[in-house]
Design an enzyme around this catalytic site. Structure first.
Site, PDB file in Angstrom:
ATOM      1  CG  HIS A 109       3.894   6.334   0.600  1.00  0.00           C
ATOM      2  ND1 HIS A 109       5.014   6.611  -0.153  1.00  0.00           N
ATOM      3  CD2 HIS A 109       3.460   5.113   0.197  1.00  0.00           C
ATOM      4  CE1 HIS A 109       5.235   5.614  -0.996  1.00  0.00           C
ATOM      5  NE2 HIS A 109       4.304   4.689  -0.798  1.00  0.00           N
ATOM      6  CE1 TYR A 153      -2.435   3.584  -1.264  1.00  0.00           C
ATOM      7  CE2 TYR A 153      -3.072   5.177  -2.934  1.00  0.00           C
ATOM      8  CZ  TYR A 153      -2.133   4.323  -2.394  1.00  0.00           C
ATOM      9  OH  TYR A 153      -0.910   4.212  -2.982  1.00  0.00           O
TER      10      TYR A 153
END
Length: 361
Positions: free
Chosen positions: A67, A334
């Site tokens: 992303h 992440y």
């Protein structure tokens, strides 16, 4: 709680951020690994995913590994009070909580062209005044294409472009799908979804299952979606311009606020919570938990979402993980992506400050 402490320390920046991320990653990773059961020595690690993202989309230092192309948005969330019966989280009362969010496209290419079929995401950090914050990552697809982290890594590798043709190898994808009938069913649902004209009128789904805990201590399986108040126009066959999805979002937010309703779906008897490829049956009870209002778009170049990881395990009291393995995997990956990009040179977003200023005029 450990994830929240680490995240807040890491996001303060400078030497404090580096010290925090260097001091505790082993302990934190071990905690998530043991809880999720998705990493085993010599088989799959957060570093494995970093290498996979690099193989699929190439090296892009300073950017998120997935992303990568995105824009910051800010606003607030107004709880309706209707979900207070399901969860004791304070943000579900009639309270207004500030929000820092991010719209993005799936994939690790920060300068990719916008296309109608590309998966769109909405990540949110909801920050109640007197209680724990809630972070989430939502996508405009109905289900996740794989059941667990190992399958996702293999799916990415199967989908990587051929170095000669720069297109995915059909034989490799076909072989993966043949071994994973659940992915075949999920991809059919993705293909059938209705594509809208932009970020502003799309629906974003949690995909993963979580658990709400109410004031009596009752645990309730849930999924949720952000459903737009804006009318959903169908997507054009081909977008106009490399950044047309982001340009449209900037233009709309310069003219008016955008609103979504947080609609919580309550799981029923027999509904699968450990497999995000399986949709829940239609007709399940739904509760309108409140309204998300977004009022401003900002470039990631110094914008408020730049240093945030939208870790799905940063949850307030009253919301807990389920047996779905994907959120724990995302949390570890992440964190690793954040550590890597924090040590890399500053980057310039595809959606620059100049573009945002132009949209504000």
């Amino acid at each position: 709680m450990m994830a929240l402490i680490r995240q807040r320390l890491a996001e303060r920046g400078g030497w404090l951020r580096l010290a925090a991320t260097c001091a505790v990653p082993g302990l934190l990773a071990l905690a998530f690994v043991l809880a999720a059961g998705w990493l085993t020595p010599g088989r799959l690690t957060s570093g494995t995913f970093m290498r996979t993202f690099r193989m699929v989309d190439g090296p892009h230092p300073g950017f998120r590994r997935n992303h990568a192309k995105g824009i910051c948005v800010t606003g607030w969330f107004d709880g309706s009070g209707e979900a207070a019966q399901l969860s004791r989280a304070a943000l579900f009362t009639r309270e207004r909580s500030p929000v820092v969010g991010r719209f993005a496209l799936a994939g690790g290419m920060p300068f990719q062209d916008d296309t109608p079929e590309k998966v769109r995401s909405l990540a949110l950090r909801i920050m109640p005044t007197h209680s724990g914050e809630w972070r989430m990552g939502l996508n405009n697809i109905p289900v996740f294409p794989v059941r667990n982290a190992a399958d996702f890594n293999d799916f990415l590798l199967a989908s990587r472009p051929d170095p000669q043709t720069h297109r995915p190898d059909v034989a490799r994808i076909t072989a993966f799908v043949a071994r994973h009938p659940e992915t075949q069913r999920a991809l059919a649902l993705l293909k059938a979804r209705k594509l809208t004209s932009g970020f502003a009128n799309d629906t974003y789904n949690s995909l993963d299952s979580f658990t709400f805990v109410n004031a009596r201590g009752t645990a309730i399986p849930v999924r949720w979606a952000m459903i737009p108040e804006q009318q959903a126009f169908p997507a054009a066959a081909q977008g106009a311009g490399r950044d047309y999805l982001f340009d449209d979002l900037i233009d709309v937010l310069a003219r008016m606020p955008l609103r979504w309703h947080l609609v919580v779906t309550v799981g029923g008897a027999g509904d699968v919570t450990a497999d995000p490829t399986v949709p829940w049956p239609a007709g399940r009870r739904q509760v309108d938990a409140g309204t998300l209002t977004l009022v401003r778009a900002e470039s990631e170049d110094g914008g408020p979402c730049k240093g945030i990881t939208y870790d799905p395990l940063i949850l307030p009291e009253g919301i807990a993980p389920s047996d779905d393995p994907i959120p724990a995997a995302r949390s570890v990956v992440y964190a690793r992506s954040f550590v890597l990009r924090s040590g890399e040179p500053e980057t310039t977003s595809a959606i620059s400050r100049a573009a945002i200023r132009s949209g504000d005029q």
